[in-house]
Design a protein around this motif. Structure first.
Motif, PDB file in Angstrom:
ATOM      1  N   TYR A 368       0.857  -1.322  -0.056  1.00  0.00           N
ATOM      2  CA  TYR A 368      -0.001   0.068  -0.153  1.00  0.00           C
ATOM      3  C   TYR A 368       0.743   1.207   0.132  1.00  0.00           C
ATOM      4  O   TYR A 368       2.008   1.279   0.547  1.00  0.00           O
ATOM      5  CB  TYR A 368      -0.917  -0.078   1.415  1.00  0.00           C
ATOM      6  CG  TYR A 368      -1.684  -1.276   1.564  1.00  0.00           C
ATOM      7  CD1 TYR A 368      -2.749  -1.506   0.887  1.00  0.00           C
ATOM      8  CD2 TYR A 368      -1.253  -2.343   2.148  1.00  0.00           C
ATOM      9  CE1 TYR A 368      -3.212  -2.971   0.889  1.00  0.00           C
ATOM     10  CE2 TYR A 368      -1.728  -3.439   2.595  1.00  0.00           C
ATOM     11  CZ  TYR A 368      -2.938  -3.711   1.926  1.00  0.00           C
ATOM     12  OH  TYR A 368      -3.661  -5.291   2.261  1.00  0.00           O
ATOM     13  N   GLY A 369       0.580   2.335  -0.761  1.00  0.00           N
ATOM     14  CA  GLY A 369       1.286   3.321  -0.763  1.00  0.00           C
ATOM     15  C   GLY A 369       0.465   4.817  -1.226  1.00  0.00           C
ATOM     16  O   GLY A 369      -0.502   4.385  -1.644  1.00  0.00           O
ATOM     17  N   ARG A 370       1.353   5.800  -0.589  1.00  0.00           N
ATOM     18  CA  ARG A 370       0.603   7.211  -0.988  1.00  0.00           C
ATOM     19  C   ARG A 370       1.931   8.344  -1.351  1.00  0.00           C
ATOM     20  O   ARG A 370       2.893   7.953  -0.846  1.00  0.00           O
ATOM     21  CB  ARG A 370      -0.192   7.632   0.302  1.00  0.00           C
ATOM     22  CG  ARG A 370       0.534   7.781   1.315  1.00  0.00           C
ATOM     23  CD  ARG A 370      -0.259   8.579   2.433  1.00  0.00           C
ATOM     24  NE  ARG A 370       0.482   8.888   3.940  1.00  0.00           N
ATOM     25  CZ  ARG A 370       1.396   9.530   3.675  1.00  0.00           C
ATOM     26  NH1 ARG A 370       1.808  10.522   2.971  1.00  0.00           N
ATOM     27  NH2 ARG A 370       2.101   9.648   5.019  1.00  0.00           N
ATOM     28  N   ILE A 371       1.575   9.167  -2.068  1.00  0.00           N
ATOM     29  CA  ILE A 371       2.114  10.066  -2.240  1.00  0.00           C
ATOM     30  C   ILE A 371       1.481  11.433  -2.154  1.00  0.00           C
ATOM     31  O   ILE A 371       0.323  11.667  -2.690  1.00  0.00           O
ATOM     32  CB  ILE A 371       2.896  10.151  -3.693  1.00  0.00           C
ATOM     33  CG1 ILE A 371       3.781   8.850  -4.032  1.00  0.00           C
ATOM     34  CG2 ILE A 371       3.657  11.510  -4.024  1.00  0.00           C
ATOM     35  CD1 ILE A 371       4.468   8.829  -5.366  1.00  0.00           C
ATOM     36  N   SER A 372       2.039  12.415  -1.143  1.00  0.00           N
ATOM     37  CA  SER A 372       1.237  13.510  -1.072  1.00  0.00           C
ATOM     38  C   SER A 372       2.228  14.796  -0.993  1.00  0.00           C
ATOM     39  O   SER A 372       2.649  15.499  -0.201  1.00  0.00           O
ATOM     40  CB  SER A 372       0.602  13.496   0.465  1.00  0.00           C
ATOM     41  OG  SER A 372      -0.303  12.531   0.614  1.00  0.00           O
ATOM     42  N   GLU A 373       2.363  15.128  -2.594  1.00  0.00           N
ATOM     43  CA  GLU A 373       3.089  16.248  -2.949  1.00  0.00           C
ATOM     44  C   GLU A 373       2.256  17.503  -3.324  1.00  0.00           C
ATOM     45  O   GLU A 373       0.975  16.985  -3.850  1.00  0.00           O
ATOM     46  CB  GLU A 373       4.296  16.009  -3.877  1.00  0.00           C
ATOM     47  CG  GLU A 373       5.199  14.801  -3.137  1.00  0.00           C
ATOM     48  CD  GLU A 373       6.221  14.366  -4.292  1.00  0.00           C
ATOM     49  OE1 GLU A 373       7.238  13.567  -3.621  1.00  0.00           O
ATOM     50  OE2 GLU A 373       5.988  14.393  -5.487  1.00  0.00           O
ATOM     51  N   ALA A 374       2.735  18.572  -3.618  1.00  0.00           N
ATOM     52  CA  ALA A 374       1.997  19.937  -3.734  1.00  0.00           C
ATOM     53  C   ALA A 374       1.734  19.755  -5.351  1.00  0.00           C
ATOM     54  O   ALA A 374       0.530  19.824  -5.815  1.00  0.00           O
ATOM     55  CB  ALA A 374       2.839  21.009  -3.671  1.00  0.00           C
ATOM     56  N   ALA A 375       2.517  18.920  -6.347  1.00  0.00           N
ATOM     57  CA  ALA A 375       2.232  18.786  -7.705  1.00  0.00           C
ATOM     58  C   ALA A 375       1.867  17.633  -8.140  1.00  0.00           C
ATOM     59  O   ALA A 375       1.667  17.225  -9.139  1.00  0.00           O
ATOM     60  CB  ALA A 375       3.322  19.470  -8.485  1.00  0.00           C
ATOM     61  N   ARG A 376       1.924  16.393  -7.077  1.00  0.00           N
ATOM     62  CA  ARG A 376       1.771  14.988  -7.527  1.00  0.00           C
ATOM     63  C   ARG A 376       1.081  14.454  -6.245  1.00  0.00           C
ATOM     64  O   ARG A 376       1.538  14.567  -5.128  1.00  0.00           O
ATOM     65  CB  ARG A 376       2.836  14.539  -7.875  1.00  0.00           C
ATOM     66  CG  ARG A 376       3.023  13.083  -8.140  1.00  0.00           C
ATOM     67  CD  ARG A 376       4.278  12.301  -8.683  1.00  0.00           C
ATOM     68  NE  ARG A 376       5.188  12.392  -7.486  1.00  0.00           N
ATOM     69  CZ  ARG A 376       6.208  11.532  -7.671  1.00  0.00           C
ATOM     70  NH1 ARG A 376       6.394  10.686  -8.366  1.00  0.00           N
ATOM     71  NH2 ARG A 376       7.078  11.459  -6.557  1.00  0.00           N
ATOM     72  N   THR A 377      -0.161  13.588  -6.595  1.00  0.00           N
ATOM     73  CA  THR A 377      -0.610  12.676  -5.519  1.00  0.00           C
ATOM     74  C   THR A 377      -0.558  11.517  -6.209  1.00  0.00           C
ATOM     75  O   THR A 377      -0.993  11.197  -7.343  1.00  0.00           O
ATOM     76  CB  THR A 377      -2.057  13.257  -5.061  1.00  0.00           C
ATOM     77  OG1 THR A 377      -2.849  13.314  -6.259  1.00  0.00           O
ATOM     78  CG2 THR A 377      -1.926  14.729  -4.481  1.00  0.00           C
ATOM     79  N   ALA A 378      -0.944  10.390  -5.426  1.00  0.00           N
ATOM     80  CA  ALA A 378      -0.720   9.006  -5.920  1.00  0.00           C
ATOM     81  C   ALA A 378      -1.253   8.129  -4.728  1.00  0.00           C
ATOM     82  O   ALA A 378      -1.052   8.405  -3.581  1.00  0.00           O
ATOM     83  CB  ALA A 378       0.496   8.590  -6.416  1.00  0.00           C
TER      84      ALA A 378
END
Length: 762
Positions: A368-378
């Protein structure tokens, strides 16, 4: 001398002693029983059942009645001797054979179990005919980051290493082209932290007694993989009771072995857990918390003198939480592997034997994963389960003129994938001018089917100089739905003895590799299995044993790949948490590929306290893409390894240095498609990183205790702390003029890594 001849000689020796058996306190007793009695007097004997089998008996009544003199007398008739490691601590080894006159033959100075076989390498110091290529003593004496057994394999010619992963490409092939086998069972997922570069295998170095390594051209009894085979055998302690407790910077471990039913049965249990989670708590950097553990159990029993049965279980559990970029990227993973197999072995006669293996494999992988950046989410939700039920029946038949190995295998396989991901990029990401983008994937294939295997391998000694080995293998699969039908794999090898100390070998074979049921690339949007891949190997080798104690081996090889499956790579930075969400992810779809090279290995047999080796390899590995030859990402033109081991009394010091020329690197080039910027893959692997070099050291001291012995070691990986470049990250900046330039940040593989540890054996 074959095993059959040894058994006949042993029977004859025992028969000659029957007149004194009942009048002698030691004659006809088992050697291991007497050695165990001597332990009560404070002596420690270190050996394996390969060296001192449980059935080995004293053939001549000794003169001595105790102490180390008694041990020497009962071992000498079997060609065994004692080597003093520390006061009252002795290892049992085979005595060096004196070279008497005999006609030239293929076995004059054998380096392999099957002398005609090419590409079986060893760092062993013993030239006796044996199936062991890397023994436990040789593995543990070498520097081995995190106690990893396969680090020793990476020091042999043909292996490409980054110093971190447990296994690397072999002779230009992908890492996934290597089969790893434990006690006759193929391990489908043999590594911990498999989505994080697989740094540690399930092969605990304390558990493994020996490792046989084929870097190519392996016989027909092996299949499924195109490049290499690593076959490991677990230990079988000769003592009625044997225990170990160990702890080091990376692991805590325990092992125990006991015999029962008058030594007809033996139980072995080992356990290992990582200390990385505890180390992470003391680190100032927030990189997450990796934890893993594994356990192995074996219960063996001799039903009769000719029939043996065993039951084996290997279990591993991983729980990982990985963080990056100030916790804006997070991936958690849980892996569980269970391998259970029962083995039945029977000797029909001195010339024929059979082995049956019934196995069940259960694999569970959740990520399970997540990306929480200003210009990118996943987000990522990846769940996979697989099951394999197998039955293998293999046979040996020696008809003097021909030695046959043949067998059948069937597997029932079924699995389930549940993969969901959602990646969103804001406008201007990853490059100025990039449009907003969203990629969603939802795949749930459920493969189900069978595999069938049949093989036949035969060897014959035509003359004193010529030996031939050939074989044919049949494989077929239905779970992949590819309709490829059957694959027929012919293999042929030949050896010509140039003299008493020199051999010339040649080998050719075809090797097929279907995509495993657990290898479907759903993370990249693929829900169908690829056609079966294949490679042809051609190998020529020469070896010579010098009277000065040096052994030379030179080997040239060529591999041609056909019908390769597409693969996915991250061009700039392979060390990422969420590979399928990165902008540099590309599909490589070669029309064909080739790998070729020349390898030389010079080995020093024990000379006083010294032994060692030096190897050099020149090689190339290239994909053929759209009419162009493109270097593979692990292509290394030059590789050099050096090893030196000094051992005297209780001390052992080893040094190993690994060098290879820099792997290919892709420069960043932006091209525009209808005004939209994108990374150009046309310049992929045009440049190179700097050369790789790692100097590793290990020092071990053995202390005698009132009960058992204590091993204390200190080790340093990459002692010179060389910055071995691995990957590049790019950041874009807009100039005042409106133009864009990109800054690169080069990262490296492991820095200097120290380790210390202790092991109590009793």
């Amino acid at each position: 001398m074959t095993l059959r001849h040894v058994l006949r000689a042993l029977v004859a020796c025992i028969a000659s002693c029957t007149s004194t058996v009942y009048a002698s306190p030691y004659a006809n007793r088992r050697v291991s029983d007497v050695l165990d009695e001597l332990r009560g007097a404070g002596f420690v004997f270190i050996y394996s059942t390969h060296t001192v089998p449980a059935g080995l008996r004293i053939t001549v009544e000794p003169v001595a009645r105790g102490g180390v003199e008694l041990a020497r007398e009962i071992l000498a008739p079997h060609g065994l001797m004692l080597l003093e490691a520390a006061p009252k601590i002795y290892s049992i080894a085979r005595a060096a054979k004196t070279a008497g006159p005999r006609p030239p033959s293929a076995d004059a100075y054998p380096i392999e179990e099957l002398v005609v076989q090419t590409s079986r390498y060893t760092l062993s110091n013993d030239l006796a005919t044996t199936a062991t290529f890397l023994t436990q003593d040789q593995i543990k004496d070498l520097p081995q980051l995190a106690g990893e057994t396969l680090r020793a394999v990476q020091r042999l010619p043909g292996s490409a290493t980054n110093g971190f992963s447990g296994i690397g490409p072999v002779r230009g092939g992908e890492p996934g082209e290597v089969a790893i086998i434990l006690d006759g069972l193929r391990l489908y997922e043999p590594f911990h932290l498999k989505n994080f570069l697989s740094p540690v295998s399930l092969l605990d170095s304390r558990l493994i007694d020996s490792v046989a390594y084929y870097s190519g051209g392996f016989p027909a009894i092996y299949g499924d993989r195109m490049s290499a085979v690593i076959e490991a055998h677990s230990i079988r302690p000769g003592q009625p009771r044997y225990f170990e407790l160990g702890v080091d910077l990376f692991h805590a471990s325990a092992l125990g072995s006991v015999s029962f039913a008058e030594d007809r049965g033996r139980a072995l249990l080992s356990y290992r857990r990582s200390n990385l989670g505890e180390l992470a708590k003391f680190s100032e950097a927030e990189f997450g918390e990796p934890n893993y553990q594994d356990a192995f159990g074996r219960l063996g029993y001799s039903l009769t003198e000719r029939t043996r049965a065993s039951f084996n279980v290997l279990v591993s559990i991983d729980t990982i939480e990985a963080l990056r970029a100030r916790e804006t990227q997070k991936v958690t993973a849980e892996y569980r592997n269970v391998y259970a197999w029962a083995t039945l072995e029977h000797e029909w006669s001195e010339a024929a034997s059979s082995r049956g293996i019934l196995s069940y494999t259960d694999l569970s992988n959740d990520r399970y994963g997540r990306i929480s950046e200003a210009a990118r989410t996943a987000m990522l939700n990846d769940e996979r389960t697989f099951h394999v039920l197998g039955l293998r029946w293999e046979n040996l038949l020696d008809t003097d003129l021909l030695q046959h190995r043949f067998g059948l295998e069937g597997r029932r396989l079924w699995g389930q994938y549940r993969y969901v991901s959602d990646v969103s990029l804001a406008a201007g990401t990853p490059f100025p001018g990039s449009p907003a983008l969203q990629v969603q994937r939802d795949l749930s294939p459920e493969p189900d089917g069978y595999e069938a295997v049949a093989y036949w391998d035969v060897r014959t000694d035509i003359t004193d100089r010529w030996t031939f080995q050939g074989g044919l293998r049949f494989d077929t699969q239905t779970y992949d739905g590819s309709g490829d039908g059957a694959q027929w794999s012919p293999r042929l090898s030949a050896l010509y003895a140039l003299g008493r100390h020199s051999n010339l070998r040649v080998g050719w074979g075809r090797f097929y590799q279907p995509q495993g049921i657990n290898e479907l690339q759903v993370e990249d949007g693929i829900d169908r299995f690829n056609p079966v891949q294949s490679a042809d190997h051609f190998i020529v080798g020469f070896d010579h044993a010098f009277a000065t104690g040096l052994d030379l081996r030179i080997e040239a090889y060529r591999k041609r790949y056909r019908r390769l499956s597409p693969r996915f790579e991250n061009m700039f930075d392979p060390v990422v948490l969420f590979p399928e969400a990165e902008f540099d992810r590309v599909m490589i779809d070669p029309d064909s590929a080739r790998a070729y090279g020349i390898e030389a290995l010079l080995r020093l047999r024990p000379h006083g306290s010294w032994s060692g080796w030096l190897s050099y390899a020149w090689s190339r590995a290239e994909d053929r893409i759209d009419g162009r030859d493109v270097p593979r990402s692990w292509d290394q033109r030059h590789a050099l390894t050096l090893g030196v081991v000094w051992s005297k009394g209780p001390w052992t010091v080893s040094l190993a240095n690994s060098y290879h020329s820099g792997w290919p690197r892709t420069p960043l080039r932006i091209e525009f498609d209808s005004g939209v910027p994108r990374v150009s893959s046309g310049v992929r692997n045009r440049d190179h990183f700097g050369s790789y070099n790692s100097l590793d050291l290990r020092v071990t001291r053995v202390f005698a205790l009132s009960r058992g012995v204590l091993d204390v070691f200190a080790e340093v990986t990459n002692a010179t702390s060389k910055a071995n470049a691995c990957c590049v990250q790019y950041k874009s900046h807009v100039n005042e003029s409106g133009s864009v330039h990109y800054e690169s940040d080069v990262d490296s593989w492991l820095p200097l890594v120290p380790s210390v540890g202790v092991l109590w054996r009793y």
